[in-house]
Write a protein that holds these residues in place. Structure first.
Motif: not given
Lengths: 119, 231
Positions: A23-31, B64-72, A33-36
Motif C-alpha cells: 500500500g506504500g507506507i514503508g520507509e527504509l533507508n540507511k539513516n 533494501n530502500e523504500m520511501e513512503p508513498l503515503v503520509s499522514v 530505522k524502518p517503520n515496520f
C-alpha cells in the motif's frame, strides 16, 4: 500546514506487513530505522515491545497498526499509552479474528458503564 | 429555577450520550469495513502466492530502500480532537526520476560501445576511466540510477515485472485500508473525548441533583411540620 507528513507504522505478521508495504507506507533507508516489524514465531516479546516503544518515541509516526494477537502480548504497554498521537489501531490477523472486547481503545471508551451512571 | 436547570442539564447529558453512541456506532461500522478489506487483501495475497510461488511473495522481496508513498497529515483542533488525513504522494517525484535516467541512457550506450570492443588492456583502462567518470557523476546519477532501487517506485515492482492481477487487487485493498485507518484513528479520539466529557458531566450532574433533592426533601419536611402544627 506545510511540511512533511507523518508515517504509518505497522507491527504484524508477514502477510499483514506485506500488504501494508504494498500500500506504500514503508520507509527504509540507511539513516533511519524502518517503520515496520515483521513478527515471526521466533520474534521475542521484548523485541516487539521495544519496537512499539520506539515507534511511540518517534515524532514522525502518526498511526501504529498492530495485529491484535501481537497487541495482547504487549497489552500493558498499549494500555499505558494515553496520548492521541500516535494513534494505535488494533487489526485482525489471519489466525486471530478481531475481538472488540480486547481492543484497548474500545474498552476505555465503553469505560465499564455502571447502572449508577444513568441514575 | 433549580428544576429548570436540572432539566437542562439532563437534556444536555442526553444529547452528549446520544452523540457518543452515534460516534461509537460509526466507529464500529468503519472497523467492520476495515477488517473485511484486510481479509480481502490477505486472500488476494494468498492467491498471488499460489500463482507465483511461496517465496515469491514474502518479506524476502522487500526492497533494501523504500520511501513512503503515503503520509499522514495531523492537525489538532480546538476541542482536543485530532484530524488525520492520509495523502498519497503524487507522481511528480517519479517524474524527476523519469527525467534523470536519460543521463544514464546517455552514458550507458557509450559504455556499451566501449565494452563491445575487444577486451584488451587498453580497453580495460578505458573502462576504468569511464567507470571513474561514472562514479564522479554518481551523485547526480544516483537518484535516477535508483531506477532498480528507486525508493519511490511502486512496491508491486519488488515482486517482479509481471505480477498477477491478484497482487494488484491486494495492493488496492490495502490502499483503501490505509485511508480508512486515518479515519478510524480520528474517530477513536472523538469517541474517547466524548466518553470523558460525558463522565465529567455525569459526575457534576450527580453533585447538583444531590443538592437539589436534599433541598426539596427539606422543603417537604418543613411543609409537613407546618401542616402538623396547624392541625
Amino acid at each position: 500546514m506545510a511540511g512533511r507528513g507523518k508515517l504509518i507504522a505497522v507491527i504484524g505478521d508477514e502477510d499483514t506487513v506485506t500488504g501494508f508495504l504494498l500500500g506504500g507506507i514503508g520507509e527504509l533507508n540507511k539513516n533511519r530505522k524502518p517503520n515496520f516489524l515483521v513478527v515471526e514465531k521466533d520474534t521475542s516479546i521484548t523485541e516487539i515491545e521495544e519496537t512499539f516503544k520506539s515507534f511511540l518515541a518517534r515524532n514522525d509516526i502518526a498511526i501504529i497498526l498492530i495485529n491484535q494477537f501481537i497487541a495482547e502480548m504487549i497489552r500493558h504497554a498499549i494500555d499505558a499509552h494515553m496520548q492521541s498521537i500516535p494513534a494505535v489501531l488494533e487489526i485482525p490477523s489471519k489466525e486471530h479474528p478481531y475481538d472488540a472486547s480486547k481492543d484497548s481503545i474500545l474498552r476505555r471508551a465503553k469505560g465499564m458503564f455502571s447502572a449508577e451512571d444513568f441514575r | 429555577m433549580g428544576v429548570l436547570r436540572e432539566e437542562d442539564s439532563c437534556l444536555l447529558l442526553d444529547e452528549k450520550l446520544l452523540y457518543f453512541m452515534d460516534q461509537l456506532e460509526l466507529l464500529e461500522g468503519k472497523r467492520k469495513t476495515l477488517n473485511s478489506l484486510i481479509e480481502q487483501g490477505w486472500f488476494s495475497i494468498s492467491k498471488a502466492r499460489y500463482s507465483m510461488g511461496n517465496k515469491q511473495v514474502s518479506a524476502l522481496q522487500f526492497a533494501n530502500e523504500m520511501e513512503p508513498l503515503v503520509s499522514v497529515h495531523v492537525r489538532t483542533l480546538e476541542n482536543d480532537e485530532v484530524e488525520f488525513c492520509a495523502v498519497r504522494s503524487s507522481r511528480k517525484c517519479n517524474d524527476k526520476f523519469v527525467k534523470e535516467p536519460t543521463s544514464i541512457e546517455d552514458i550507458g550506450p557509450q559504455e556499451e560501445g566501449i565494452r563491445r570492443r575487444r577486451n584488451t588492456k587498453s580497453d580495460v583502462a578505458e573502462k576504468k576511466t569511464s567507470e571513474d567518470i561514472s562514479s564522479e557523476k554518481a551523485p547526480e546519477v544516483n537518484p535516477g540510477r535508483k531506477r532498480d532501487h528507486n525508493p519511490q517506485q511502486d512496491p508491486l515492482k519488488w515482486f517482479g515485472i509481471l505480477v498477477p492481477q491478484s497482487l494488484k487487487q491486494a495492493q488496492s485493498s490495502f490502499k483503501q485500508v490505509i485511508e480508512l485507518s486515518a479515519e478510524i484513528a480520528a474517530l477513536q479520539i472523538v469517541v474517547l473525548n466524548a466518553r470523558q466529557e460525558l463522565k465529567h458531566d455525569l459526575r457534576n450532574n450527580d453533585g447538583s441533583t444531590g443538592l437539589n433533592t436534599s433541598a426539596r426533601l427539606n422543603e417537604k419536611e418543613a411543609d409537613v411540620l407546618s401542616a402538623n402544627e396547624s392541625l
